[in-house]
Design a protein around this motif. Structure first.
Motif, mmCIF file in Angstrom:
data_model
loop_
_atom_site.group_PDB
_atom_site.id
_atom_site.type_symbol
_atom_site.label_atom_id
_atom_site.label_comp_id
_atom_site.label_asym_id
_atom_site.label_seq_id
_atom_site.Cartn_x
_atom_site.Cartn_y
_atom_site.Cartn_z
ATOM 1 N N VAL A 206 76.039 -8.757 1.959
ATOM 2 C CA VAL A 206 75.351 -8.721 0.670
ATOM 3 C C VAL A 206 74.213 -9.731 0.761
ATOM 4 O O VAL A 206 74.441 -10.924 0.966
ATOM 5 C CB VAL A 206 76.282 -9.087 -0.496
ATOM 6 C CG1 VAL A 206 75.514 -9.033 -1.816
ATOM 7 C CG2 VAL A 206 77.469 -8.128 -0.546
ATOM 8 N N GLU A 222 77.389 -13.854 -4.547
ATOM 9 C CA GLU A 222 78.578 -14.398 -3.903
ATOM 10 C C GLU A 222 79.854 -13.697 -4.376
ATOM 11 O O GLU A 222 80.775 -13.472 -3.582
ATOM 12 C CB GLU A 222 78.665 -15.898 -4.185
ATOM 13 C CG GLU A 222 77.524 -16.686 -3.550
ATOM 14 C CD GLU A 222 77.498 -18.135 -3.987
ATOM 15 O OE1 GLU A 222 78.041 -18.418 -5.087
ATOM 16 O OE2 GLU A 222 76.951 -18.967 -3.255
ATOM 17 N N ALA A 225 80.133 -10.337 -2.650
ATOM 18 C CA ALA A 225 80.515 -10.572 -1.254
ATOM 19 C C ALA A 225 81.996 -10.916 -1.147
ATOM 20 O O ALA A 225 82.690 -10.457 -0.226
ATOM 21 C CB ALA A 225 79.666 -11.692 -0.654
ATOM 22 N N ALA A 230 82.606 -9.626 2.448
ATOM 23 C CA ALA A 230 81.323 -9.532 3.149
ATOM 24 C C ALA A 230 80.713 -10.909 3.375
ATOM 25 O O ALA A 230 81.076 -11.891 2.723
ATOM 26 C CB ALA A 230 80.356 -8.661 2.347
ATOM 27 N N THR A 232 77.193 -13.284 3.282
ATOM 28 C CA THR A 232 75.991 -13.354 2.451
ATOM 29 C C THR A 232 74.783 -13.634 3.322
ATOM 30 O O THR A 232 74.872 -14.295 4.363
ATOM 31 C CB THR A 232 76.109 -14.450 1.378
ATOM 32 O OG1 THR A 232 76.437 -15.694 2.010
ATOM 33 C CG2 THR A 232 77.191 -14.103 0.374
#
Length: 322
Positions: A206, A222, A225, A230, A232
């Motif tokens: 992300v 955040e 993510a 995920a 960042t």
């Protein structure tokens, strides 16, 4: 003649990028009618080594030396080169990650091999040996021919994908002749950040740009993510202005990544940024400007304010997981 693949491990564990490498190397070995030899350096449990057999590794050479748990490119290159000479290797394959980029050129010099980095597909031709790679910041492709007897290539992430090919694997020990003077670098201590996904290895990313308007608005990025699991990332202007650290900068002058999913929030899509993400399998763009260049390369586009869209995506992911 044989094909040698270097199986990188992280703290004794293999990641998908290593399994993809084995899939790729096995495919070429079959085409060349050669045997595939997979070399693992550092301490790795036997059960973990056997997992390589799921992707075609019939013969695994393990250099199970705790002194080699830390990557020292000169040492690793010496080990791989010695094995390549011992096995009369015609092709040496590594991943195009930080370790591969450090080791491959050294191996190339040692075994007097032609080298091509960041190969994106299986070879176009085996005789002559021609591979395809991205050039001009991802705006074109180059076909490169290697004429040397021994060849070294690094493969880009997601160039083939995981191809299961379960085989019975044999594991053997290998003790290379490594001179002590190669251990010029000594790691005295390591501080590792926990609960942080490394950007270069992430399958999901992300990312956000100046469209977030302020470093104080980064929480929605955040949160998405976190629920996705995920990493960042950010565009260069964001890191240049100090909103985020330079380790998250993606682009031509930052990190070049190839995740399965790349979400770009508030990023216009400058050429330099696109050069760093063009190999992503799926790109989702969120922007208020319908003319933003990022929509030209995106697989899916959302026209809207990232501050409104990101929380809704996060909530949708949470509901889906529930």
């Amino acid at each position: 003649m044989s094909v040698i693949a270097f199986a990188k491990n992280w703290n004794g564990k293999f990641k998908n990028s290593t399994y993809e490498l084995i899939s790729y190397a096995k495919n070429i070995a079959d085409q060349l009618k050669s045997k595939l030899i997979v070399v693992s350096i550092g301490e790795v449990e036997e059960e973990e080594l056997k997992s390589l057999g799921k992707y075609g590794a019939e013969r695994i050479v393990s250099v199970n030396d705790p002194q080699m748990n830390t990557l020292i490119s000169g040492v690793y290159a010496r080990v791989i080169s010695e094995l390549a000479e011992k096995e009369s290797a015609s092709l040496i394959v590594l991943s195009d990650n930080n370790s591969g980029k450090a080791i491959a050129p050294r191996v190339s010099v040692r075994v007097k091999a032609g080298m091509v980095a960041a190969v994106q597909e299986l070879p176009i031709s085996l005789d002559p040996f021609i591979v395809k790679k991205s050039v001009f910041s991802g705006k074109a492709f180059g076909h490169v021919q290697i004429d040397s007897q021994v060849k070294v290539i690094t493969i880009a992430k997601n160039c083939l994908g995981l191809v299961e090919n379960q085989v019975d694997c044999a594991i053997e020990k290998f003790v290379p002749e490594v001179k002590s003077d190669l251990y010029k670098i000594q790691v005295l201590s390591e501080d590792q950040q926990t609960n942080k996904i490394i950007l270069a290895d992430a399958d999901l990313v992300v990312s956000a740009g100046r469209g977030m308007k302020s470093p104080n608005n980064w929480r929605p990025v955040e949160e998405l993510a976190e629920v996705l699991g995920a990493a960042t990332a950010c565009s260069r202007p964001v890191s240049d202005e100090g909103w985020r650290g330079h380790e998250e900068h993606v682009g031509q002058t930052g990190k070049v990544i190839a995740p399965n999913l790349y979400i770009a929030a508030g990023i216009s899509g400058a050429i330099q940024h696109v050069a760093g993400i063009s190999r992503s399998k799926c790109i989702v763009a969120i922007n208020t400007d319908p003319e933003a260049p990022i929509f030209g390369i995106a697989d899916f586009g959302i026209l809207g304010d990232a501050m409104d869209v990101l929380p809704k995506l996060t909530e949708a992911v949470r509901k889906s997981k529930a």
